[in-house]
Motif scaffolding. Sequence first.
Motif, PDB file in Angstrom:
ATOM      1  N   PRO A 127      22.410  -9.072  -7.202  1.00 34.37           N
ATOM      2  CA  PRO A 127      20.932  -9.230  -7.199  1.00 34.37           C
ATOM      3  C   PRO A 127      20.208  -9.257  -8.473  1.00 34.37           C
ATOM      4  O   PRO A 127      19.284  -9.905  -8.470  1.00 34.37           O
ATOM      5  N   GLU A 131      17.857 -15.388  -9.055  1.00 34.69           N
ATOM      6  CA  GLU A 131      16.541 -15.894  -9.487  1.00 34.69           C
ATOM      7  C   GLU A 131      16.508 -15.694 -11.281  1.00 34.69           C
ATOM      8  O   GLU A 131      15.570 -15.394 -11.710  1.00 34.69           O
ATOM      9  N   ARG A 133      16.983 -12.991 -12.670  1.00 40.01           N
ATOM     10  CA  ARG A 133      16.404 -11.665 -13.054  1.00 40.01           C
ATOM     11  C   ARG A 133      16.771 -11.290 -14.115  1.00 40.01           C
ATOM     12  O   ARG A 133      15.686 -10.620 -14.942  1.00 40.01           O
ATOM     13  N   ASN A 215       8.051  -5.956  -9.798  1.00 42.79           N
ATOM     14  CA  ASN A 215       8.434  -6.978  -8.720  1.00 42.79           C
ATOM     15  C   ASN A 215       9.903  -7.360  -8.941  1.00 42.79           C
ATOM     16  O   ASN A 215      10.470  -7.194  -7.849  1.00 42.79           O
ATOM     17  N   MET A 216      10.589  -7.567 -10.008  1.00 43.67           N
ATOM     18  CA  MET A 216      11.730  -7.835 -10.091  1.00 43.67           C
ATOM     19  C   MET A 216      12.439  -6.689  -9.887  1.00 43.67           C
ATOM     20  O   MET A 216      13.597  -6.580  -9.073  1.00 43.67           O
ATOM     21  N   SER A 218      12.057  -4.124  -7.840  1.00 46.45           N
ATOM     22  CA  SER A 218      11.807  -3.707  -6.569  1.00 46.45           C
ATOM     23  C   SER A 218      12.910  -4.630  -5.770  1.00 46.45           C
ATOM     24  O   SER A 218      13.686  -4.254  -4.998  1.00 46.45           O
ATOM     25  N   ALA A 219      12.806  -5.750  -6.354  1.00 52.12           N
ATOM     26  CA  ALA A 219      13.648  -6.944  -5.331  1.00 52.12           C
ATOM     27  C   ALA A 219      15.135  -6.487  -5.679  1.00 52.12           C
ATOM     28  O   ALA A 219      15.812  -6.633  -4.662  1.00 52.12           O
ATOM     29  N   SER A 222      16.181  -3.108  -3.652  1.00 52.57           N
ATOM     30  CA  SER A 222      16.033  -3.469  -2.306  1.00 52.57           C
ATOM     31  C   SER A 222      17.379  -4.307  -1.823  1.00 52.57           C
ATOM     32  O   SER A 222      17.953  -4.076  -0.901  1.00 52.57           O
ATOM     33  N   GLN A 223      17.779  -5.330  -2.732  1.00 57.06           N
ATOM     34  CA  GLN A 223      18.863  -5.869  -2.373  1.00 57.06           C
ATOM     35  C   GLN A 223      20.069  -5.137  -2.244  1.00 57.06           C
ATOM     36  O   GLN A 223      21.245  -5.674  -1.588  1.00 57.06           O
ATOM     37  N   GLY A 228      18.063  -4.083   3.120  1.00 59.55           N
ATOM     38  CA  GLY A 228      17.760  -5.269   2.094  1.00 59.55           C
ATOM     39  C   GLY A 228      19.047  -6.107   2.517  1.00 59.55           C
ATOM     40  O   GLY A 228      19.478  -6.378   3.388  1.00 59.55           O
TER      41      GLY A 228
END
Length: 399
Positions: A127, A131, A133, A215-216, A218-219, A222-223, A228
Amino acid sequence: MHHPLTHIASFTKLSLVISFSLILGACGGGGGNTSSTPTQPDPVVEPTPNPAADLNAEFASYLTDLTDNHIIPAYADFVTKTQALQTQSHAFCSANTANIADLTSFKQRWQEVVQAWQKIQWLNLGPALDETRSLRIQFWEPGTDAVRNGVEALLLRQGETIDAVLISGVNVGAQGIPALEYLLYPPNNSDTLINASNREKRCEIATAIADNLYNMSSAIHSQWQTSGGNYRHTLITGINEFSSVQDAVEELVTLWLEHINIVKDDKILAALAVTSPGISQNAEHYLSDESLTSITTNLATYVSIFTAEGGQGFDDILTTTLAQQTIATQVNTEIAAAVSRIATINQNLNNYSSAIANDNGRAQLTALVDELNAIRDVLTIEFLQALDISTGFNATDGD
């Protein structure tokens, strides 16, 4: 003055191993035997490997405990710290009467985010890669102006509102931790978030960056969760991008070795340079002087990787399953030496700039580089051979 290492609990198993080794050394030799016949020392007997051991099962246990004891808690902490930073940024920037104390609190929340990230910076996997991150959270490369150029370009965008959505699509240098550092610790004192002529725009960008970081984080967190993307299951079972549990272990060890090289080459040698006073601008956090603290956190994390935070660690596999106490002790000893060295540097030197300009500081940092090389060397030879695993082709590069 940098505060001393605070990761005391994670060193329990390491301390026991080293203390036990020291006790054994202190007990050897001497005595009151006056016989003319020399006393033969007892032979050193290593434990016998367990022939019934399933190394694949041992690796699965390691992956489970590392994930549950270190990886997921570290990402959870990162979420907590970025959320606090987000709250602080909005509170600070909405206050027309923000003062030095308020700015100090803002900086403290940022510093907490930095150290939370440093705990898990090594895990460029899953994760964190999605993207891009990890690159967006902290783009940093010694000798480049990407962060400064990125933030300055945003400051010129006066006709539009800068928010997290816009930030997430701009140059990586303007998105994350270093970009916010540039705003909180500007090169020019006239550009602080209190007295800058364009304070409103600077605050707009600062809050957008803080939102983007939350935001990053949390993403990513979550994954890793069952609800997630359940990347936890992917890692501990060695599926999807992994060919097996052993492959997953090999990927983690590769990332660990690569991070050792990053700390050694990019975080220390790039700033140390060839001669005094070094190149302070090459330090990871030269504006805020968080560089030494970050290295301290990195070294503490190496203990977490090796011991799985008190769970089924590599130390247990080496000692109990493979009867390789000597290698386990050697890895522990090399990591402990580096941890001790950075603690001494923190206690004796006020900041990184003085450390790389001071003869004693340079000598201490050079010794730390040697100790990082020693960690890498034992991992890439005895450790890999004992576990019968291999790493990526570039994981052991660098001297």
